[in-house]
Design a protein around this motif. Sequence first.
Motif, PDB file in Angstrom:
ATOM      1  N   HIS A  20       0.764  -1.206   0.024  1.00 41.11           N
ATOM      2  CA  HIS A  20       0.436   0.229   0.249  1.00 41.11           C
ATOM      3  C   HIS A  20       0.751   0.863   0.327  1.00 41.11           C
ATOM      4  CE1 HIS A  20      -3.383   2.576   2.107  1.00 41.11           C
ATOM      5  NE2 HIS A  20      -3.451   1.904   0.444  1.00 41.11           N
ATOM      6  N   ASP A  31      -4.871   5.418   3.408  1.00 40.14           N
ATOM      7  CA  ASP A  31      -6.319   5.540   3.233  1.00 40.14           C
ATOM      8  C   ASP A  31      -6.900   6.653   4.677  1.00 40.14           C
ATOM      9  OD1 ASP A  31      -5.882   3.939   0.895  1.00 40.14           O
ATOM     10  OD2 ASP A  31      -6.158   2.325   1.668  1.00 40.14           O
ATOM     11  N   HIS A  80     -13.845   6.300   0.546  1.00 34.22           N
ATOM     12  CA  HIS A  80     -12.454   6.906   1.225  1.00 34.22           C
ATOM     13  C   HIS A  80     -11.503   7.274   0.067  1.00 34.22           C
ATOM     14  CE1 HIS A  80     -10.542   3.459  -0.812  1.00 34.22           C
ATOM     15  NE2 HIS A  80      -9.569   3.715  -0.755  1.00 34.22           N
ATOM     16  N   HIS A  94      -7.452   7.136  -1.336  1.00 35.79           N
ATOM     17  CA  HIS A  94      -7.008   7.418  -1.285  1.00 35.79           C
ATOM     18  C   HIS A  94      -5.306   8.201  -1.039  1.00 35.79           C
ATOM     19  CE1 HIS A  94      -3.060   4.388  -2.113  1.00 35.79           C
ATOM     20  NE2 HIS A  94      -3.008   5.388  -3.154  1.00 35.79           N
TER      21      HIS A  94
END
Length: 282
Positions: free
Chosen positions: A181, A185, A260, A262
């Motif tokens: 990742h 987030d 959300h 990112h």
Amino acid sequence: MRIKIFIFFLPLILSSCMSKMHFLSSIQCDFPLHSPYPGGVLNIPINNNNIKKESPLITGNLKFTKCRSSNKYTKIIIPIPLDFKGKKISAKQEEAFLFNEYLTEKFYRESRITISDENLVNPGDDFIPRIKEEYQLSLKAKQIYTPKRLNAWEMNIPVVGQISSEFGVRRFINDQPKNRHSGIDIYAKEGTVITAPLAGEAIIASNFFYKGNAIYINHGAGLVSSYSHLSEINIAKGDLVEQGDVIGFVGQTGRVTGPHLHWEVYLMGISINPEVFLSKPL
Ligand SMILES: [Zn+2]
């Protein structure tokens, strides 16, 4: 005016041509925070007397920039890639070591999620050209380097919400290992405002297959940030934004499991934990 601007940038241009080094002069060199781990940034003060102006700085394969923090000190700033395997980072000029910095261990957790739309996990052949093109666009955007003097590179959080996934998480989607990742987030209700954490220029404001509605902002001096899955984009490519301007709204476009933001931050093209740029810790 044009002459004035040229003189303003001249030392910067000369230093970067002569030594192949990016020289960044700033009144605020405390950011990014010194965070010696993969996904973080080294920010190390060196006494100006110990730096030879004419000699290239050697940092192995790592990119770097510099920030003059005072008449006495210059800070050497090295973004550390998330997949960096070494235990130590050194900087030297000719044979003289400027520093040896040992990295700290950083724990990154695993996350396993299920996405039912198979087309989003393993996209059909029809989508491959689009995905490849968008990958190249985003690669180019995050590597942009414009020699701009930053007065500060201290960021505000772009959305008020809950952190639902941290930077660096090792991800599995439907049990398949995916890329780490590379952002944070932030969960918030659809339609929540997203503000620019720092001034800059919008270099991308469009729709992507994976990222959904996305924005890239070039802050200058090798610092770029991106915002994905927006319900709506509030700016256009080429717009200049100030810190705090509304750039868009939280949504769930692209590959997502819920609304959300990112948020990614890149320094010299390397994805960095956005937390190291934040004025207030999360
Ligand atoms: Zn994310």
